[in-house]
Scaffold this motif. Structure first.
Motif, PDB file in Angstrom:
ATOM      1  N   PHE A 184      35.785 119.047  -9.823  1.00 14.84           N
ATOM      2  CA  PHE A 184      36.256 117.511  -9.471  1.00 14.84           C
ATOM      3  C   PHE A 184      37.717 117.302  -9.563  1.00 14.84           C
ATOM      4  N   LYS A 185      38.045 116.715  -8.346  1.00 10.81           N
ATOM      5  CA  LYS A 185      39.291 116.033  -8.333  1.00 10.81           C
ATOM      6  C   LYS A 185      39.081 114.618  -8.726  1.00 10.81           C
ATOM      7  N   ASP A 186      38.224 113.989  -8.148  1.00  7.40           N
ATOM      8  CA  ASP A 186      38.269 112.457  -8.517  1.00  7.40           C
ATOM      9  C   ASP A 186      36.640 112.008  -8.783  1.00  7.40           C
ATOM     10  N   GLU A 187      36.020 112.112  -9.922  1.00  6.28           N
ATOM     11  CA  GLU A 187      34.585 111.670  -9.962  1.00  6.28           C
ATOM     12  C   GLU A 187      34.137 110.521  -9.648  1.00  6.28           C
ATOM     13  N   SER A 188      34.971 109.463  -9.663  1.00 11.08           N
ATOM     14  CA  SER A 188      34.799 108.025  -9.609  1.00 11.08           C
ATOM     15  C   SER A 188      34.233 107.753  -8.078  1.00 11.08           C
ATOM     16  N   LYS A 189      34.700 108.686  -7.332  1.00  9.32           N
ATOM     17  CA  LYS A 189      34.353 108.547  -5.624  1.00  9.32           C
ATOM     18  C   LYS A 189      33.046 108.758  -5.530  1.00  9.32           C
ATOM     19  N   LEU A 190      32.121 109.175  -6.609  1.00 10.32           N
ATOM     20  CA  LEU A 190      30.835 109.542  -6.512  1.00 10.32           C
ATOM     21  C   LEU A 190      29.900 108.540  -7.344  1.00 10.32           C
ATOM     22  N   ASP A 191      30.610 107.369  -7.728  1.00  8.83           N
ATOM     23  CA  ASP A 191      30.023 106.336  -8.445  1.00  8.83           C
ATOM     24  C   ASP A 191      29.266 105.524  -7.394  1.00  8.83           C
ATOM     25  N   ILE A 192      28.279 104.873  -8.000  1.00  8.74           N
ATOM     26  CA  ILE A 192      27.279 103.958  -7.140  1.00  8.74           C
ATOM     27  C   ILE A 192      28.296 102.995  -6.742  1.00  8.74           C
ATOM     28  N   SER A 193      29.091 102.276  -7.376  1.00  9.22           N
ATOM     29  CA  SER A 193      29.773 101.066  -7.083  1.00  9.22           C
ATOM     30  C   SER A 193      31.126 101.386  -6.179  1.00  9.22           C
ATOM     31  N   TYR A 194      31.373 102.624  -5.754  1.00  7.83           N
ATOM     32  CA  TYR A 194      32.443 102.908  -4.848  1.00  7.83           C
ATOM     33  C   TYR A 194      32.166 102.720  -3.497  1.00  7.83           C
ATOM     34  N   VAL A 195      32.991 101.680  -2.728  1.00 10.71           N
ATOM     35  CA  VAL A 195      32.647 101.475  -1.398  1.00 10.71           C
ATOM     36  C   VAL A 195      33.476 102.327  -0.596  1.00 10.71           C
ATOM     37  N   PRO A 196      32.647 103.472   0.152  1.00  7.87           N
ATOM     38  CA  PRO A 196      33.704 104.488   0.848  1.00  7.87           C
ATOM     39  C   PRO A 196      34.430 103.759   1.827  1.00  7.87           C
ATOM     40  N   ARG A 197      35.574 104.393   2.158  1.00  5.60           N
ATOM     41  CA  ARG A 197      36.519 103.968   3.235  1.00  5.60           C
ATOM     42  C   ARG A 197      35.935 104.012   4.525  1.00  5.60           C
ATOM     43  N   ARG A 198      34.928 104.756   4.993  1.00 11.17           N
ATOM     44  CA  ARG A 198      34.330 104.966   6.142  1.00 11.17           C
ATOM     45  C   ARG A 198      32.907 105.050   6.053  1.00 11.17           C
ATOM     46  N   LEU A 199      31.877 104.770   6.776  1.00 10.41           N
ATOM     47  CA  LEU A 199      30.594 104.831   6.737  1.00 10.41           C
ATOM     48  C   LEU A 199      30.017 105.700   7.982  1.00 10.41           C
ATOM     49  N   PRO A 200      30.080 107.000   7.829  1.00 11.43           N
ATOM     50  CA  PRO A 200      29.620 107.736   9.051  1.00 11.43           C
ATOM     51  C   PRO A 200      28.091 107.193   9.371  1.00 11.43           C
ATOM     52  N   HIS A 201      28.144 107.329  10.678  1.00 11.11           N
ATOM     53  CA  HIS A 201      26.909 107.127  11.289  1.00 11.11           C
ATOM     54  C   HIS A 201      26.185 105.528  10.925  1.00 11.11           C
ATOM     55  N   ARG A 202      26.995 104.778  10.600  1.00  7.69           N
ATOM     56  CA  ARG A 202      26.792 103.381  10.560  1.00  7.69           C
ATOM     57  C   ARG A 202      27.719 102.605  11.416  1.00  7.69           C
ATOM     58  N   GLU A 203      28.380 103.221  12.224  1.00  9.50           N
ATOM     59  CA  GLU A 203      29.474 102.503  12.889  1.00  9.50           C
ATOM     60  C   GLU A 203      28.898 101.667  13.895  1.00  9.50           C
ATOM     61  N   LYS A 204      27.748 101.848  14.206  1.00 13.38           N
ATOM     62  CA  LYS A 204      27.208 101.173  15.535  1.00 13.38           C
ATOM     63  C   LYS A 204      26.479  99.769  14.825  1.00 13.38           C
ATOM     64  N   GLU A 205      26.096  99.872  13.707  1.00 18.38           N
ATOM     65  CA  GLU A 205      25.469  98.987  12.681  1.00 18.38           C
ATOM     66  C   GLU A 205      26.598  97.736  12.334  1.00 18.38           C
ATOM     67  N   LEU A 206      27.879  98.557  12.276  1.00 16.45           N
ATOM     68  CA  LEU A 206      28.940  97.613  11.461  1.00 16.45           C
ATOM     69  C   LEU A 206      29.197  96.817  12.835  1.00 16.45           C
ATOM     70  N   ARG A 207      29.331  97.489  14.069  1.00 17.10           N
ATOM     71  CA  ARG A 207      29.820  96.831  15.047  1.00 17.10           C
ATOM     72  C   ARG A 207      28.728  95.490  15.602  1.00 17.10           C
ATOM     73  N   ILE A 208      27.523  96.017  15.439  1.00 22.27           N
ATOM     74  CA  ILE A 208      26.463  94.841  15.550  1.00 22.27           C
ATOM     75  C   ILE A 208      26.659  93.630  14.665  1.00 22.27           C
ATOM     76  N   LEU A 209      26.988  93.950  13.573  1.00 21.49           N
ATOM     77  CA  LEU A 209      27.270  92.992  12.784  1.00 21.49           C
ATOM     78  C   LEU A 209      28.393  91.936  12.961  1.00 21.49           C
ATOM     79  N   PHE A 210      29.375  92.582  13.536  1.00 27.97           N
ATOM     80  CA  PHE A 210      30.692  92.010  13.814  1.00 27.97           C
ATOM     81  C   PHE A 210      30.307  90.940  15.218  1.00 27.97           C
ATOM     82  N   GLU A 211      29.387  91.480  16.152  1.00 31.19           N
ATOM     83  CA  GLU A 211      28.771  90.843  16.957  1.00 31.19           C
ATOM     84  C   GLU A 211      28.112  89.623  16.602  1.00 31.19           C
ATOM     85  N   PHE A 212      27.556  89.670  15.720  1.00 39.25           N
ATOM     86  CA  PHE A 212      26.648  88.521  15.170  1.00 39.25           C
ATOM     87  C   PHE A 212      27.476  87.443  14.554  1.00 39.25           C
TER      88      PHE A 212
END
Ligand SMILES: Nc1ncnc2c1ncn2[C@@H]1O[C@H](COP(=O)(O)OP(=O)(O)OP(=O)(O)O)[C@@H](O)[C@H]1O
Ligand SMILES: [Mg+2]
Lengths: 86, 391
Positions: free
Chosen positions: B9-37
């Motif tokens: 490991f370089k940084d185990e905390s990046k695998l924590d449940i509470s960690y919010v990743p900087r990008r969400l691959p394959h959820r870009e479209k859904e993120l865009r839809i939320l912004f439209e709403f």
């Protein structure tokens, strides 16, 4: 005695910001009725103001009164003297 | 914390449940839809609010998506938007506890004792008026609120403005749930007001899970410690667990822990199997006992193949070769290909091994690949050797 209580109230409001009557009473160790009277006097002197949220009444320093702001500032300074700096 | 010397490991905390990743691959479209709403919030927030449902199975990224959206939209600036994310289950579905928590986000010292949920709600709106803030309130694990409070609470939340005619709209809702069926207990008009904007999150495909895992490997592990085979195996297992990204990330972490515990510098597919065996039920011993002698030899050969090769999958012919060697060791004639094929069907029906068909490049020829789902190869080997000794 009364002014001691008032000072306590002001110190607590300096620290916390905004509080309701029962909570102030609990923290200064006075009964509800006496504390309420003190709060009324402080408000009449323009030092405090209150705001109501339904059944809740919150007191805080009156931001529009230079006197109130000066007192608050003074208490802040005073308290920071008492605490050794971290 | 500094990474331990020699850790994968370089940084185990990046695998924590509470960690919010900087990008969400394959959820870009859904993120865009939320912004439209919610695009009106950025233009003209006074006159309306929004209600959006996010629906999807376990580990499809509902919570992560909402949190990412909240971070992004509040970062845009301009209008005073506040994003508040509460997990209803954490408050045992109680509207009062949930609203107390929300109020604390705006006014930490506000006294809540003795108030009703309704009073809290009005206070909350008043505080928001004073601070001139527009709130996006996410009710995560919304089922829990419906369960505990019934439609009454939801009704209140969706009709805040009715008692505030002429005042600015303040609270938009994002409700997160696994299944729309939960809404059936709500009255028709509340339901329809919620159901008009839905973001569905499909289960992740295996390839999508690979991308998600690779992102985490990059930020959580030292370089060259997690080979592609390992990632592919984890993705495969998580895919069969319902396309569950949480399962995938947790398994990645466990496999890393296993590698560390064994002093290995690479997280091999076998580490994944070891790690997985502590999450799912182990193979039942009784299943192994029932196998006939040659089935046991065949399975032993599979176990040994994976123990000796750092590969996630084996072709049937590779297993047959290993089986021939095992037969030699036990002094017996190997069975035919057809018989082994039947054994493979049986073992896979028992869930002890898994198989998948891979289509060769160019589309010609199909190979059956074998892999171990949830068990560590060396543990399986040990069990089988013991059983064979008793024969
Ligand atoms: N597209 C993605 N990219 C990166 N990480 C993701 C993605 N989707 C989910 N994750 C990660 O997977 C884990 C599970 O996701 P999340 O908690 O959002 O799932 P969920 O749908 O809320 O599940 P549940 O229904 O159990 O609450 C989290 O650690 C999250 O960061
Ligand atoms: Mg969630």
């Amino acid at each position: 005695m009364g002014s001691r209580m008032r000072l306590k109230i002001l110190r607590i409001l300096t620290r916390i910001g905004e509080l309701n009557v029962s909570e102030i009473a609990r923290r200064v160790g006075g009964d509800h009725k006496t504390v309420k009277e003190h709060l009324k006097i402080l408000e009449e002197n323009g030092i405090l103001q209150h705001k109501t949220y339904g059944r809740i009444c919150l007191y805080r320093f009156n931001p529009n009164s230079p006197k109130a702001m000066a007192i608050q500032k003074f208490i802040e300074e005073w308290e920071s003297l008492e605490k050794p700096h971290a | 914390m500094l990474p331990r010397l020699g850790s994968v490991f370089k940084d185990e905390s990046k695998l924590d449940i509470s960690y919010v990743p900087r990008r969400l691959p394959h959820r870009e479209k859904e993120l865009r839809i939320l912004f439209e709403f919610f695009s009106f919030l950025l233009r003209d927030p006074l006159r309306m609010t929004q209600k959006v449902l996010i629906v999807g199975d376990v580990g499809t990224g509902k919570t992560a998506l909402a949190q990412k959206f909240g971070e992004d939209i509040t970062r845009l600036g301009g209008v005073n938007i506040k994003y508040v994310h509460v997990n209803c289950r954490q408050y045992r579905g109680s509207l009062f506890l949930l609203l107390s928590n929300v109020l604390s986000a705006f006014h930490p010292s506000f006294p809540k004792r003795g108030l009703s949920a309704e009073e809290l709600l009005n206070i909350l709106l008043q505080v928001m008026d004073e601070q001139n803030v527009y709130t996006i309130l996410t009710l995560d694990e919304f089922e829990s609120l419906i369960d505990k409070e019934g439609s009454e609470a939801v009704y209140k939340l969706t009709r805040l403005q009715e008692s505030r005619i002429g005042k600015p709209h303040r609270i938009s809702l994002i409700c997160i749930l696994k299944n729309l069926e939960f809404l059936n207990t709500l009255d028709a008009s509340t339901r329809s007001s919620l159901q008009s904007n839905i973001v569905y999150l499909e289960r992740y495909t295996q390839d999508q899970l690979v991308d998600i895992l690779n992102d985490r490997v990059q930020i959580a592990f030292n370089p060259n410690t997690v080979p592609d085979d390992t990632v592919n195996l984890i993705a495969e297992l998580a895919h069969s667990e319902g396309g569950n990204a949480r399962f995938a990330i947790e398994l990645l972490w466990r496999a890393g822990k296993y590698a560390d515990a064994e002093g290995m510098r690479v997280v091999t597919p076998d580490c994944v199997r070891k790690a997985a065996s502590s999450t799912f039920a182990m193979i039942r011993k009784s299943d192994l006992v029932q196998l006939n002698f040659h089935e046991k030899l065949f399975l032993l050969s599979i176990a040994r193949f994976f123990k000796e090769n750092e590969e996630a999958y084996a072709s049937l012919s590779e297993i047959e070769q290993a089986y021939a060697i095992t037969c030699e060791e036990y002094g017996v004639q190997p069975y035919t290909h057809t018989q082994l094929w039947n054994y493979l069907q049986n073992l896979s029906a028992l869930g002890i091994v898994k198989k998948k068909v891979s289509i060769a490049e160019g589309g010609r020829g199909r190979t059956t690949l074998v892999y171990l789902p949830s068990i560590s190869a060396s543990e399986l080997e040990k069990e089988l050797v013991e059983l064979l000794e008793k024969n």
